[in-house]
Write a protein that holds these residues in place. Sequence first.
Motif, short mmCIF file in Angstrom:
data_model
loop_
_atom_site.label_atom_id
_atom_site.label_comp_id
_atom_site.label_asym_id
_atom_site.label_seq_id
_atom_site.Cartn_x
_atom_site.Cartn_y
_atom_site.Cartn_z
N MET A 147 0.84 -1.17 0.00
CA MET A 147 0.00 0.00 0.00
C MET A 147 0.89 1.24 0.00
O MET A 147 1.74 1.40 0.87
CB MET A 147 -0.91 -0.02 1.24
N ALA A 148 0.71 2.13 -0.99
CA ALA A 148 1.53 3.33 -1.10
C ALA A 148 0.76 4.52 -0.57
O ALA A 148 -0.29 4.89 -1.09
CB ALA A 148 1.92 3.57 -2.56
N ASP A 149 1.27 5.11 0.49
CA ASP A 149 0.67 6.28 1.13
C ASP A 149 1.35 7.52 0.58
O ASP A 149 2.52 7.78 0.85
CB ASP A 149 0.87 6.17 2.65
N ASN A 150 0.60 8.31 -0.20
CA ASN A 150 1.18 9.48 -0.83
C ASN A 150 1.10 10.70 0.09
O ASN A 150 0.37 11.65 -0.15
CB ASN A 150 0.50 9.77 -2.17
N ASN A 151 1.88 10.62 1.18
CA ASN A 151 2.04 11.75 2.09
C ASN A 151 0.72 12.19 2.72
O ASN A 151 0.45 13.38 2.88
CB ASN A 151 2.67 12.94 1.32
N SER A 152 -0.12 11.23 3.12
CA SER A 152 -1.41 11.56 3.72
C SER A 152 -1.22 12.17 5.11
O SER A 152 -0.20 11.95 5.76
CB SER A 152 -2.29 10.30 3.83
N SER A 153 -2.23 12.93 5.54
CA SER A 153 -2.15 13.59 6.85
C SER A 153 -3.14 13.01 7.85
O SER A 153 -3.33 13.55 8.94
CB SER A 153 -2.42 15.10 6.68
N PHE A 200 4.16 9.41 -8.25
CA PHE A 200 5.27 9.04 -7.37
C PHE A 200 4.91 7.82 -6.52
O PHE A 200 5.70 6.90 -6.34
CB PHE A 200 5.65 10.22 -6.47
N ALA A 201 3.69 7.84 -5.96
CA ALA A 201 3.25 6.74 -5.11
C ALA A 201 3.16 5.43 -5.90
O ALA A 201 3.63 4.38 -5.45
CB ALA A 201 1.90 7.08 -4.49
N ARG A 202 2.54 5.48 -7.05
CA ARG A 202 2.37 4.27 -7.85
C ARG A 202 3.72 3.73 -8.31
O ARG A 202 3.96 2.51 -8.28
CB ARG A 202 1.47 4.57 -9.05
N ASN A 203 4.59 4.61 -8.76
CA ASN A 203 5.89 4.16 -9.26
C ASN A 203 6.76 3.59 -8.15
O ASN A 203 7.48 2.60 -8.34
CB ASN A 203 6.61 5.32 -9.96
N THR A 204 6.70 4.20 -6.97
CA THR A 204 7.45 3.69 -5.82
C THR A 204 6.99 2.29 -5.45
O THR A 204 7.80 1.38 -5.20
CB THR A 204 7.31 4.63 -4.61
N ARG A 225 4.99 -6.46 -14.96
CA ARG A 225 5.98 -5.65 -14.26
C ARG A 225 7.15 -5.28 -15.15
O ARG A 225 7.63 -4.14 -15.14
CB ARG A 225 6.49 -6.39 -13.02
N ASN A 226 7.64 -6.22 -15.95
CA ASN A 226 8.79 -5.92 -16.81
C ASN A 226 8.44 -4.88 -17.86
O ASN A 226 9.27 -4.04 -18.23
CB ASN A 226 9.33 -7.20 -17.46
N VAL A 227 7.19 -4.89 -18.33
CA VAL A 227 6.74 -3.90 -19.31
C VAL A 227 6.65 -2.52 -18.65
O VAL A 227 7.06 -1.50 -19.22
CB VAL A 227 5.38 -4.30 -19.91
N PHE A 228 6.12 -2.49 -17.44
CA PHE A 228 6.00 -1.25 -16.69
C PHE A 228 7.36 -0.59 -16.50
O PHE A 228 7.52 0.62 -16.70
CB PHE A 228 5.37 -1.54 -15.32
N LEU A 229 8.36 -1.39 -16.13
CA LEU A 229 9.69 -0.86 -15.90
C LEU A 229 10.34 -0.38 -17.20
O LEU A 229 11.01 0.66 -17.23
CB LEU A 229 10.57 -1.92 -15.23
N LYS A 230 10.14 -1.13 -18.28
CA LYS A 230 10.67 -0.71 -19.58
C LYS A 230 10.06 0.62 -20.03
O LYS A 230 10.74 1.46 -20.62
CB LYS A 230 10.37 -1.77 -20.64
N TRP A 242 10.02 8.04 -15.23
CA TRP A 242 9.61 8.62 -13.94
C TRP A 242 9.87 7.66 -12.78
O TRP A 242 9.38 7.88 -11.68
CB TRP A 242 8.13 9.02 -14.00
N LEU A 243 10.64 6.62 -13.04
CA LEU A 243 10.89 5.63 -12.00
C LEU A 243 12.05 5.99 -11.07
O LEU A 243 12.17 5.42 -9.99
CB LEU A 243 11.17 4.26 -12.63
N ASN A 244 12.88 6.91 -11.50
CA ASN A 244 14.08 7.23 -10.72
C ASN A 244 14.05 8.65 -10.16
O ASN A 244 15.09 9.26 -9.94
CB ASN A 244 15.32 7.02 -11.60
N GLU A 245 12.85 9.16 -9.94
CA GLU A 245 12.71 10.50 -9.36
C GLU A 245 12.75 10.44 -7.85
O GLU A 245 12.25 9.50 -7.25
CB GLU A 245 11.39 11.12 -9.85
#
Length: 286
Positions: free
Chosen positions: A1-7, A38-42, A134-139, A283-286
């Motif tokens: 679960m990716a939490d995008n800086n929630s408060s 950012f959240a999805r890519n992380t 996953r490999n397609v996403f990374l490419k 956008w994977l290495n930001e």
Amino acid sequence: MADNNSSDNTEEIVRQKQFSSHRVPVIYLKEPKQGVHFARNTAAKKSTGELLYFTDDDMIADENLLTEIARIFEKDNTVGAATGKVLPRWEKQPPEWILKYCNNGWLSLADYGDTDFVAENDPGIWSCHQAIKRNVFLKAGGFNPENTGGIWIGDGETGLNIKIHNLGYKFAYQPKAVTYHIIPKHRTTQDYLNKRLKNQGNCDSYTEYRLKKNDSMELFRSSILDLIRVPKFSLKGFLQKINGKDSWHMTRAYASYYGSRSRYALRLIYDRAFRDMVLKNDWLNE
């Protein structure tokens, strides 16, 4: 679960679930950079499975969703990304004009029938219900920017799907993979539709500039033409409204769309850092 800086207490809730008796382990990730991409890519980079599945916090999945959507990848190894039905779960019965004009991608809904298919081009796959190898996403370099601080600055999954297509992969639809999108009352209003099309203007401008790489004169010309369309569509919508035509809702919203596109073109002209951001692929290495 990716939490995008929630408060809020998101982390506390997820931590509790981590120790519950789930067959699938729940992993909590905190992504401090604001922006859904950012959240999805992380999360994708931290994953280990062959298939990635993306959804949002306002979705209710059918219990067979993952099993069914995985079948389409087993059936055809040329498929890079897939989706299924995204059906509405209305918080309150919407007005008739919403059902007529917005029971579709404007509310991230999708129902392409009851037969599965594979297509060369993206049929309309939204990131609230999207499976990707996953490999397609990374490419492909991950999701492009989209909702960043409440404003869409890019084309999100649309851009990702374009990159997937450019890699030579296909897209699939599996109708038995069903999820439900909770549509709150405020998303069935004219104000929301205006904002939705305003954001779409940013999205389409981003996509177009990446494709055409227009020079400053071309951007200035398109900015002026789109600016002229704003009062034109506003007046047309007003006339439709006083004549009792419900089409005024979409016409008025398109005034917001063209206003957004006009401003976006000007920003591309005068903001070099912004232009560089739009042209970025990875956008994977930001």
